[in-house]
Design a protein around this motif. Structure first.
Motif, PDB file in Angstrom:
ATOM      1  N   LEU A  50       0.828  -1.147   0.120  1.00 17.36           N
ATOM      2  CA  LEU A  50      -0.071   0.027  -0.120  1.00 17.36           C
ATOM      3  C   LEU A  50       0.888   1.341   0.143  1.00 17.36           C
ATOM      4  CD1 LEU A  50      -3.089  -0.644   2.425  1.00 17.36           C
ATOM      5  CD2 LEU A  50      -3.161  -0.359  -0.140  1.00 17.36           C
ATOM      6  N   THR A  51       2.306   1.190   0.397  1.00 14.82           N
ATOM      7  CA  THR A  51       2.898   2.363   0.335  1.00 14.82           C
ATOM      8  C   THR A  51       3.115   2.884  -0.840  1.00 14.82           C
ATOM      9  OG1 THR A  51       4.872   0.932  -0.035  1.00 14.82           O
ATOM     10  CG2 THR A  51       4.388   1.971   2.212  1.00 14.82           C
ATOM     11  N   SER A  65      -2.255   3.670  -2.886  1.00 13.92           N
ATOM     12  CA  SER A  65      -3.126   4.073  -1.872  1.00 13.92           C
ATOM     13  C   SER A  65      -4.496   3.828  -2.272  1.00 13.92           C
ATOM     14  CB  SER A  65      -2.870   5.468  -1.038  1.00 13.92           C
ATOM     15  OG  SER A  65      -3.085   6.523  -2.235  1.00 13.92           O
ATOM     16  N   PHE A  66      -5.227   4.986  -2.255  1.00 16.64           N
ATOM     17  CA  PHE A  66      -6.698   4.840  -2.599  1.00 16.64           C
ATOM     18  C   PHE A  66      -7.126   4.484  -4.104  1.00 16.64           C
ATOM     19  CE2 PHE A  66     -11.437   6.301  -2.025  1.00 16.64           C
ATOM     20  CZ  PHE A  66     -11.621   5.402  -1.061  1.00 16.64           C
ATOM     21  N   PHE A  86      -4.118  -4.314   6.196  1.00 17.46           N
ATOM     22  CA  PHE A  86      -4.936  -3.125   6.051  1.00 17.46           C
ATOM     23  C   PHE A  86      -6.369  -3.603   6.557  1.00 17.46           C
ATOM     24  CE2 PHE A  86      -8.123  -0.058   4.573  1.00 17.46           C
ATOM     25  CZ  PHE A  86      -7.824   1.171   5.150  1.00 17.46           C
ATOM     26  N   LYS A 146       5.774   5.131   6.574  1.00 18.91           N
ATOM     27  CA  LYS A 146       5.141   5.473   5.150  1.00 18.91           C
ATOM     28  C   LYS A 146       3.618   4.845   5.066  1.00 18.91           C
ATOM     29  CE  LYS A 146       4.675   6.489   0.687  1.00 18.91           C
ATOM     30  NZ  LYS A 146       4.109   7.651   0.578  1.00 18.91           N
ATOM     31  N   GLN A 174       1.276   6.694   7.178  1.00 18.04           N
ATOM     32  CA  GLN A 174       0.643   7.889   6.435  1.00 18.04           C
ATOM     33  C   GLN A 174      -0.312   7.417   5.303  1.00 18.04           C
ATOM     34  OE1 GLN A 174       4.007   9.485   4.593  1.00 18.04           O
ATOM     35  NE2 GLN A 174       5.132  10.338   6.490  1.00 18.04           N
ATOM     36  N   VAL A 175      -0.115   6.454   4.686  1.00 21.70           N
ATOM     37  CA  VAL A 175      -1.135   5.706   3.685  1.00 21.70           C
ATOM     38  C   VAL A 175      -2.241   5.393   4.498  1.00 21.70           C
ATOM     39  CG1 VAL A 175      -1.500   4.004   2.081  1.00 21.70           C
ATOM     40  CG2 VAL A 175       0.784   5.147   1.873  1.00 21.70           C
ATOM     41  N   TYR A 176      -2.127   4.504   5.322  1.00 26.62           N
ATOM     42  CA  TYR A 176      -3.400   4.291   6.165  1.00 26.62           C
ATOM     43  C   TYR A 176      -4.328   5.675   6.389  1.00 26.62           C
ATOM     44  CZ  TYR A 176      -2.042  -0.328   6.858  1.00 26.62           C
ATOM     45  OH  TYR A 176      -1.869  -2.006   6.547  1.00 26.62           O
ATOM     46  N   LYS A 198      -4.570   8.174   4.959  1.00 24.77           N
ATOM     47  CA  LYS A 198      -4.699   8.850   3.881  1.00 24.77           C
ATOM     48  C   LYS A 198      -5.786   8.409   3.199  1.00 24.77           C
ATOM     49  CE  LYS A 198      -2.960  10.489  -0.816  1.00 24.77           C
ATOM     50  NZ  LYS A 198      -2.737  10.019  -2.020  1.00 24.77           N
ATOM     51  N   ILE A 199      -5.816   7.046   3.546  1.00 28.25           N
ATOM     52  CA  ILE A 199      -6.931   5.997   2.901  1.00 28.25           C
ATOM     53  C   ILE A 199      -8.347   6.164   3.591  1.00 28.25           C
ATOM     54  CG2 ILE A 199      -7.922   3.662   2.531  1.00 28.25           C
ATOM     55  CD1 ILE A 199      -4.943   2.925   1.896  1.00 28.25           C
TER      56      ILE A 199
END
Length: 198
Positions: free
Chosen positions: A11-12, A15-16, A100, A148, A151-153, A155-156
């Motif tokens: 996922l890094t 992302s979405f 996730f 990272k 951050q991605v989690y 952002k999602i």
């Protein structure tokens, strides 16, 4: 569920990507094979990226997400309002990323069930520390990778509508469309609805 999936830091880099998922689904509707979709997206830059070097890494993940959606959910993403597409996309991310899903199930679900709407940095830290203790491979991931991912989690969660604004990290309870609930339940995937606080 996602038990057969291994933990991944994939996922890094992906992302979405709801817009990209819609593009893949449109090509699927035209009858293109996964290989043809990958080729067309890369050659024609269907996603309209300024820099196309990341496409080879992104496209297989998006195709994988598209493939976990049945025809009804694919149609809903393409024909429904944006909010519905976001929920289905989040479901597809959970279906294709075990870590996730576990984050949603063990952190977000528990907070929403307890009516605790504050997601703190320590919640993510504790989650990743516990997972590192449970899984040797994950335990070897670098601090950079873990940061990272955190951050991605976030952002999602923000893009899916679970966080009101990026600064406060206040959680939002999502209102689920009945059609999504029916279809995901029909597929035997109520665990994913519960992970989203339903």
């Amino acid at each position: 569920m996602t038990k057969e999936l291994v933990y991944s830091a994939n996922l890094t880099g992906v992302s979405f990507l709801l817009h990209e998922l819609k593009q893949v689904l449109k090509l699927k509707k035209k009858g293109l094979s996964d290989d043809d979709i990958k080729k067309k997206i890369i050659e024609d830059n269907i996603f309209e990226y300024k820099v196309t070097s990341s496409l080879k890494r992104i496209v297989p993940t998006i195709i994988k997400r598209a493939n976990v959606l049945d025809e009804s959910l694919q149609d809903l993403i393409l024909s429904s309002p944006l909010e519905i597409g976001k929920i289905i996309n989040l479901y597809a991310i959970m279906k294709t990323d075990r870590l996730f899903f576990e984050f949603m199930n063990e952190v977000i679900r528990e907070k929403l069930n307890a009516n605790n709407y504050l997601l703190e940095k320590k919640d993510l830290n504790v989650f990743f520390i516990e997972k590192a203790e449970q899984d040797e491979k994950l335990g070897k991931w670098s601090e950079l990778t873990l940061n990272k991912l955190k951050q991605v989690y976030m952002k999602i969660l923000y893009e899916a509508g679970f966080i009101r604004d990026k600064k406060s990290c206040d959680l939002n309870r999502i209102l689920f469309d009945d059609e999504i609930k029916r279809q995901i339940t029909f597929l035997g995937d109520t665990a994913y609805l519960k992970a989203m606080g339903e």
